[in-house]
Scaffold this motif. Structure first.
Motif, PDB file in Angstrom:
ATOM      1  N   ARG A  26       0.838  -1.189   0.000  1.00  0.00           N
ATOM      2  CA  ARG A  26       0.000   0.000   0.000  1.00  0.00           C
ATOM      3  C   ARG A  26       0.881   1.250   0.000  1.00  0.00           C
ATOM      4  O   ARG A  26       1.861   1.329   0.743  1.00  0.00           O
ATOM      5  CB  ARG A  26      -0.941   0.002   1.211  1.00  0.00           C
ATOM      6  N   LEU A  27       0.532   2.205  -0.851  1.00  0.00           N
ATOM      7  CA  LEU A  27       1.303   3.440  -0.995  1.00  0.00           C
ATOM      8  C   LEU A  27       0.835   4.451   0.046  1.00  0.00           C
ATOM      9  O   LEU A  27       0.074   5.381  -0.245  1.00  0.00           O
ATOM     10  CB  LEU A  27       1.155   3.995  -2.415  1.00  0.00           C
ATOM     11  N   GLY A  28       1.271   4.252   1.285  1.00  0.00           N
ATOM     12  CA  GLY A  28       0.798   5.069   2.391  1.00  0.00           C
ATOM     13  C   GLY A  28      -0.442   4.456   2.990  1.00  0.00           C
ATOM     14  O   GLY A  28      -1.140   3.653   2.359  1.00  0.00           O
ATOM     15  N   ALA A  29      -0.750   4.846   4.215  1.00  0.00           N
ATOM     16  CA  ALA A  29      -1.870   4.238   4.932  1.00  0.00           C
ATOM     17  C   ALA A  29      -3.191   4.417   4.198  1.00  0.00           C
ATOM     18  O   ALA A  29      -4.062   3.541   4.258  1.00  0.00           O
ATOM     19  CB  ALA A  29      -1.968   4.840   6.332  1.00  0.00           C
ATOM     20  N   ASP A  30      -3.361   5.535   3.488  1.00  0.00           N
ATOM     21  CA  ASP A  30      -4.620   5.817   2.795  1.00  0.00           C
ATOM     22  C   ASP A  30      -4.490   5.748   1.284  1.00  0.00           C
ATOM     23  O   ASP A  30      -5.396   6.163   0.560  1.00  0.00           O
ATOM     24  CB  ASP A  30      -5.135   7.205   3.199  1.00  0.00           C
ATOM     25  N   GLY A  31      -3.377   5.225   0.805  1.00  0.00           N
ATOM     26  CA  GLY A  31      -3.163   5.175  -0.633  1.00  0.00           C
ATOM     27  C   GLY A  31      -3.550   3.848  -1.240  1.00  0.00           C
ATOM     28  O   GLY A  31      -3.977   2.924  -0.548  1.00  0.00           O
ATOM     29  N   PRO A  32      -3.393   3.718  -2.555  1.00  0.00           N
ATOM     30  CA  PRO A  32      -3.757   2.487  -3.260  1.00  0.00           C
ATOM     31  C   PRO A  32      -2.675   1.423  -3.119  1.00  0.00           C
ATOM     32  O   PRO A  32      -1.545   1.703  -2.722  1.00  0.00           O
ATOM     33  CB  PRO A  32      -3.866   2.954  -4.713  1.00  0.00           C
ATOM     34  N   GLU A  33      -3.011   0.197  -3.461  1.00  0.00           N
ATOM     35  CA  GLU A  33      -2.011  -0.851  -3.553  1.00  0.00           C
ATOM     36  C   GLU A  33      -1.272  -0.707  -4.879  1.00  0.00           C
ATOM     37  O   GLU A  33      -1.887  -0.499  -5.924  1.00  0.00           O
ATOM     38  CB  GLU A  33      -2.652  -2.233  -3.450  1.00  0.00           C
ATOM     39  N   VAL A  34       0.048  -0.818  -4.812  1.00  0.00           N
ATOM     40  CA  VAL A  34       0.879  -0.660  -5.996  1.00  0.00           C
ATOM     41  C   VAL A  34       1.938  -1.756  -6.011  1.00  0.00           C
ATOM     42  O   VAL A  34       2.273  -2.322  -4.960  1.00  0.00           O
ATOM     43  CB  VAL A  34       1.570   0.725  -6.009  1.00  0.00           C
ATOM     44  N   PRO A  35       2.490  -2.083  -7.167  1.00  0.00           N
ATOM     45  CA  PRO A  35       3.590  -3.056  -7.194  1.00  0.00           C
ATOM     46  C   PRO A  35       4.821  -2.472  -6.519  1.00  0.00           C
ATOM     47  O   PRO A  35       5.023  -1.252  -6.542  1.00  0.00           O
ATOM     48  CB  PRO A  35       3.816  -3.284  -8.689  1.00  0.00           C
ATOM     49  N   ILE A  36       5.634  -3.324  -5.941  1.00  0.00           N
ATOM     50  CA  ILE A  36       6.810  -2.818  -5.227  1.00  0.00           C
ATOM     51  C   ILE A  36       7.886  -2.327  -6.187  1.00  0.00           C
ATOM     52  O   ILE A  36       8.853  -1.687  -5.750  1.00  0.00           O
ATOM     53  CB  ILE A  36       7.403  -3.860  -4.265  1.00  0.00           C
ATOM     54  N   PHE A  37       7.729  -2.577  -7.480  1.00  0.00           N
ATOM     55  CA  PHE A  37       8.634  -2.036  -8.487  1.00  0.00           C
ATOM     56  C   PHE A  37       7.837  -1.195  -9.475  1.00  0.00           C
ATOM     57  O   PHE A  37       6.725  -1.559  -9.872  1.00  0.00           O
ATOM     58  CB  PHE A  37       9.345  -3.147  -9.263  1.00  0.00           C
ATOM     59  N   GLY A  38       8.402  -0.069  -9.867  1.00  0.00           N
ATOM     60  CA  GLY A  38       7.804   0.767 -10.901  1.00  0.00           C
ATOM     61  C   GLY A  38       8.879   1.202 -11.874  1.00  0.00           C
ATOM     62  O   GLY A  38      10.061   1.307 -11.509  1.00  0.00           O
ATOM     63  N   LEU A  39       8.494   1.454 -13.105  1.00  0.00           N
ATOM     64  CA  LEU A  39       9.454   1.857 -14.131  1.00  0.00           C
ATOM     65  C   LEU A  39       9.386   3.358 -14.366  1.00  0.00           C
ATOM     66  O   LEU A  39       8.305   3.915 -14.601  1.00  0.00           O
ATOM     67  CB  LEU A  39       9.178   1.112 -15.441  1.00  0.00           C
ATOM     68  N   GLY A  40      10.532   4.009 -14.281  1.00  0.00           N
ATOM     69  CA  GLY A  40      10.624   5.435 -14.533  1.00  0.00           C
ATOM     70  C   GLY A  40      10.762   5.731 -16.011  1.00  0.00           C
ATOM     71  O   GLY A  40      10.950   4.829 -16.837  1.00  0.00           O
ATOM     72  N   GLY A  69       1.740   7.501   8.654  1.00  0.00           N
ATOM     73  CA  GLY A  69       1.088   6.825   7.538  1.00  0.00           C
ATOM     74  C   GLY A  69       1.524   7.240   6.156  1.00  0.00           C
ATOM     75  O   GLY A  69       0.964   6.781   5.153  1.00  0.00           O
ATOM     76  N   LEU A  70       2.527   8.122   6.047  1.00  0.00           N
ATOM     77  CA  LEU A  70       3.046   8.502   4.740  1.00  0.00           C
ATOM     78  C   LEU A  70       3.753   7.312   4.094  1.00  0.00           C
ATOM     79  O   LEU A  70       4.425   6.531   4.766  1.00  0.00           O
ATOM     80  CB  LEU A  70       4.031   9.665   4.885  1.00  0.00           C
ATOM     81  N   GLY A  71       3.598   7.169   2.777  1.00  0.00           N
ATOM     82  CA  GLY A  71       4.301   6.129   2.040  1.00  0.00           C
ATOM     83  C   GLY A  71       5.559   6.667   1.387  1.00  0.00           C
ATOM     84  O   GLY A  71       5.686   7.866   1.125  1.00  0.00           O
ATOM     85  N   LEU A  72       6.502   5.783   1.107  1.00  0.00           N
ATOM     86  CA  LEU A  72       7.773   6.148   0.477  1.00  0.00           C
ATOM     87  C   LEU A  72       7.856   5.500  -0.904  1.00  0.00           C
ATOM     88  O   LEU A  72       7.641   4.302  -1.061  1.00  0.00           O
ATOM     89  CB  LEU A  72       8.952   5.677   1.326  1.00  0.00           C
ATOM     90  N   GLN A  73       8.182   6.327  -1.885  1.00  0.00           N
ATOM     91  CA  GLN A  73       8.488   5.851  -3.229  1.00  0.00           C
ATOM     92  C   GLN A  73       9.957   6.177  -3.480  1.00  0.00           C
ATOM     93  O   GLN A  73      10.330   7.346  -3.586  1.00  0.00           O
ATOM     94  CB  GLN A  73       7.586   6.553  -4.251  1.00  0.00           C
ATOM     95  N   ALA A  74      10.801   5.162  -3.519  1.00  0.00           N
ATOM     96  CA  ALA A  74      12.241   5.361  -3.648  1.00  0.00           C
ATOM     97  C   ALA A  74      12.606   5.624  -5.104  1.00  0.00           C
ATOM     98  O   ALA A  74      12.209   4.875  -6.002  1.00  0.00           O
ATOM     99  CB  ALA A  74      12.992   4.138  -3.136  1.00  0.00           C
ATOM    100  N   SER A  75      13.370   6.695  -5.344  1.00  0.00           N
ATOM    101  CA  SER A  75      13.799   7.017  -6.706  1.00  0.00           C
ATOM    102  C   SER A  75      15.299   7.246  -6.743  1.00  0.00           C
ATOM    103  O   SER A  75      15.945   7.423  -5.709  1.00  0.00           O
ATOM    104  CB  SER A  75      13.056   8.258  -7.224  1.00  0.00           C
ATOM    105  N   ASP A  76      15.840   7.244  -7.961  1.00  0.00           N
ATOM    106  CA  ASP A  76      17.288   7.448  -8.175  1.00  0.00           C
ATOM    107  C   ASP A  76      18.098   6.443  -7.367  1.00  0.00           C
ATOM    108  O   ASP A  76      19.148   6.781  -6.814  1.00  0.00           O
ATOM    109  CB  ASP A  76      17.678   8.884  -7.823  1.00  0.00           C
ATOM    110  N   VAL A  77      17.628   5.217  -7.308  1.00  0.00           N
ATOM    111  CA  VAL A  77      18.255   4.207  -6.443  1.00  0.00           C
ATOM    112  C   VAL A  77      19.604   3.758  -6.981  1.00  0.00           C
ATOM    113  O   VAL A  77      20.418   3.191  -6.226  1.00  0.00           O
ATOM    114  CB  VAL A  77      17.324   3.000  -6.242  1.00  0.00           C
ATOM    115  N   PHE A  78      19.876   3.985  -8.277  1.00  0.00           N
ATOM    116  CA  PHE A  78      21.160   3.609  -8.862  1.00  0.00           C
ATOM    117  C   PHE A  78      22.100   4.800  -9.044  1.00  0.00           C
ATOM    118  O   PHE A  78      23.180   4.639  -9.609  1.00  0.00           O
ATOM    119  CB  PHE A  78      20.960   2.953 -10.233  1.00  0.00           C
TER     120      PHE A  78
END
Length: 329
Positions: free
Chosen positions: A11-25, A204-213
Motif C-alpha cells: 500500500r502506498l501510504g496508509a490511505d493510498g492504493p495498492e501498488v507493485p513494489i517495483f515501478g518503471l521510470g 502513515g506517509l508512504g515512500l516511493q524510492a527514486s534514483d536508487v542507482f
C-alpha cells in the motif's frame, strides 16, 4: 535468469492504493530503445505485475529538454496492446513555472502526449525558493475532484514542507499528499531515514524510492553518458568510488550490485515502490532478482551496507533535494 513470479504489492501510504513494489521510470529511459523494444518491455513488465509507470513531460525548469520519452511511452503502450485499466500511471507537476503554468495546463498536456485522459497518481516535483503550499494543495484538490487522478505525492520536498501540506489539506477537507518520492539509495539515506521524515512515515506517509542507482553508478555504469539527477551534498565522486565495495557486498550474497541497491530500499518500513529505469527485458529480470535477495538475506542487508552510507552528516535530514533549506510554514 528469467523471472516468472508475480511481483508483490504494497500500500502506498496508509490511505493510498495498492501498488507493485517495483515501478518503471521514464526519464532518459524510453528514448534509449527502439519502439518495438519498448513495447516488448512494457508487455513483459505488465505480465509480471510491474504495472506502475512514472511518466512525465520533461520540458520545464532544469528539465527544459523537449524530451520525447513520454511520447514514446504512449506509443509503446498502444503497440504492446496494454489496456488503460491494466496499468497505473504516475504523472508529475513541475513547480518551477507554477503558477504561471497551471497544474491543469500541465496535466492536460502531459496526458495528451501519452494518449490517455487520466492518471492514477501525480507527484508535485522539486522546487527552488519559496512556494505557496496552500495554493498547491488547493489546486491539486481541484484536479482530484475533476477526476484527473485520485492520489498525489511530492518529490524531494523537505519534511517540514510536506507536513505543512498534509496538515493544511486535512484541516480543509482536501486530499492530502499520501506519499513522498525521495532520492534513496545505498549512498543517500539521510533524508528518508532521518527523524523528520520518520515522524511522517509513522503517521502513515508512504515512500516511493527514486534514483536508487544514482544514474546507473550503483549498477556499475560509473560514468553515465546520459544526463542524471542532482547531486545533493556534492558526493557523487565518493559514490562512484564506493561502487567496488557495493559490488563486493553483493557478491557475498550471491547477487548483483543492482539487486543489492533495490533490495536495500525495500527494507525501509515505509517503502511501497522502488522506481528504476531499464532498457530491456533482460535488465528487468535481473533487477527483479532483488526479490530473491530480499527473501534470503533481508535481515542482513542493512548492517552489511552501513559503510556505503555516503551522505551521512553531509545532507541534513530535513533538507530538500537541492539545499539545506530552512523550515517554512
Amino acid at each position: 535468469m528469467e523471472f516468472s513470479a508475480q511481483v508483490p504489492r504494497r500500500r502506498l501510504g496508509a490511505d493510498g492504493p495498492e501498488v507493485p513494489i517495483f515501478g518503471l521510470g521514464s526519464w532518459n529511459t524510453w528514448d534509449r530503445m527502439e519502439s518495438g523494444e519498448a513495447a516488448a518491455l512494457i508487455r513483459r513488465a505488465v505480465d509480471l505485475g510491474v504495472n506502475l509507470f512514472d511518466v512525465a513531460h520533461y520540458n520545464f525548469g532544469p528539465h527544459a529538454e523537449n524530451a520525447v520519452t513520454d511520447l514514446i511511452f504512449g506509443r509503446a503502450v498502444r503497440e504492446a496492446g496494454v489496456a488503460r485499466e491494466d496499468y497505473l500511471l504516475c504523472g508529475k507537476f513541475w513547480l518551477w513555472d507554477y503558477p504561471t503554468t497551471s497544474f491543469a495546463e500541465q496535466i492536460e498536456l502531459s496526458l495528451s502526449r501519452i494518449g490517455t485522459d487520466r492518471a492514477d497518481s501525480v507527484v508535485a516535483g522539486d522546487f527552488l525558493g519559496e512556494l505557496d503550499i496552500r495554493s498547491v494543495v488547493t489546486d491539486v484538490a481541484e484536479l482530484v475532484r475533476a477526476g484527473w487522478f485520485t492520489t498525489w505525492g511530492v518529490n524531494n520536498w523537505s519534511a517540514a514542507d510536506l507536513r505543512f501540506a498534509r496538515e493544511f489539506a486535512l484541516a480543509e477537507g482536501m486530499v492530502p499528499p499520501t506519499f513522498a518520492q525521495l532520492k534513496y539509495s545505498l549512498a543517500r539515506r539521510s533524508v528518508p531515514e532521518g527523524e523528520p521524515y520518520g515522524r511522517l512515515f509513522d503517521d502513515g506517509l508512504g515512500l516511493q524510492a527514486s534514483d536508487v542507482f544514482e544514474g546507473g553508478i550503483l549498477a556499475g555504469k560509473l560514468h553515465p553518458e546520459r544526463k542524471i539527477g542532482a547531486d545533493p551534498g556534492g558526493i557523487r565522486d565518493r559514490i562512484r568510488a564506493s561502487y567496488p565495495e557495493a559490488e563486493r557486498v553483493a557478491e557475498r550474497f550471491g547477487a548483483t550490485a543492482a539487486q543489492l541497491a533495490i533490495a536495500f530500499c525495500l527494507t525501509h518500513p515505509a517503502a511501497a515502490t522502488v522506481l528504476f529505469g531499464v532498457s530491456g527485458g533482460r535488465q528487468l529480470d535481473d533487477n527483479l532478482g532483488a526479490l530473491d535477495l530480499l527473501a534470503r538475506h533481508g535481515d542482513e542487508l542493512r548492517p552489511a551496507v552501513e559503510g556505503l552510507w555516503i551522505d551521512r552528516d553531509v545532507v541534513r535530514p530535513d533538507a530538500s533535494w537541492d539545499t539545506d533549506a530552512p523550515e517554512r510554514g
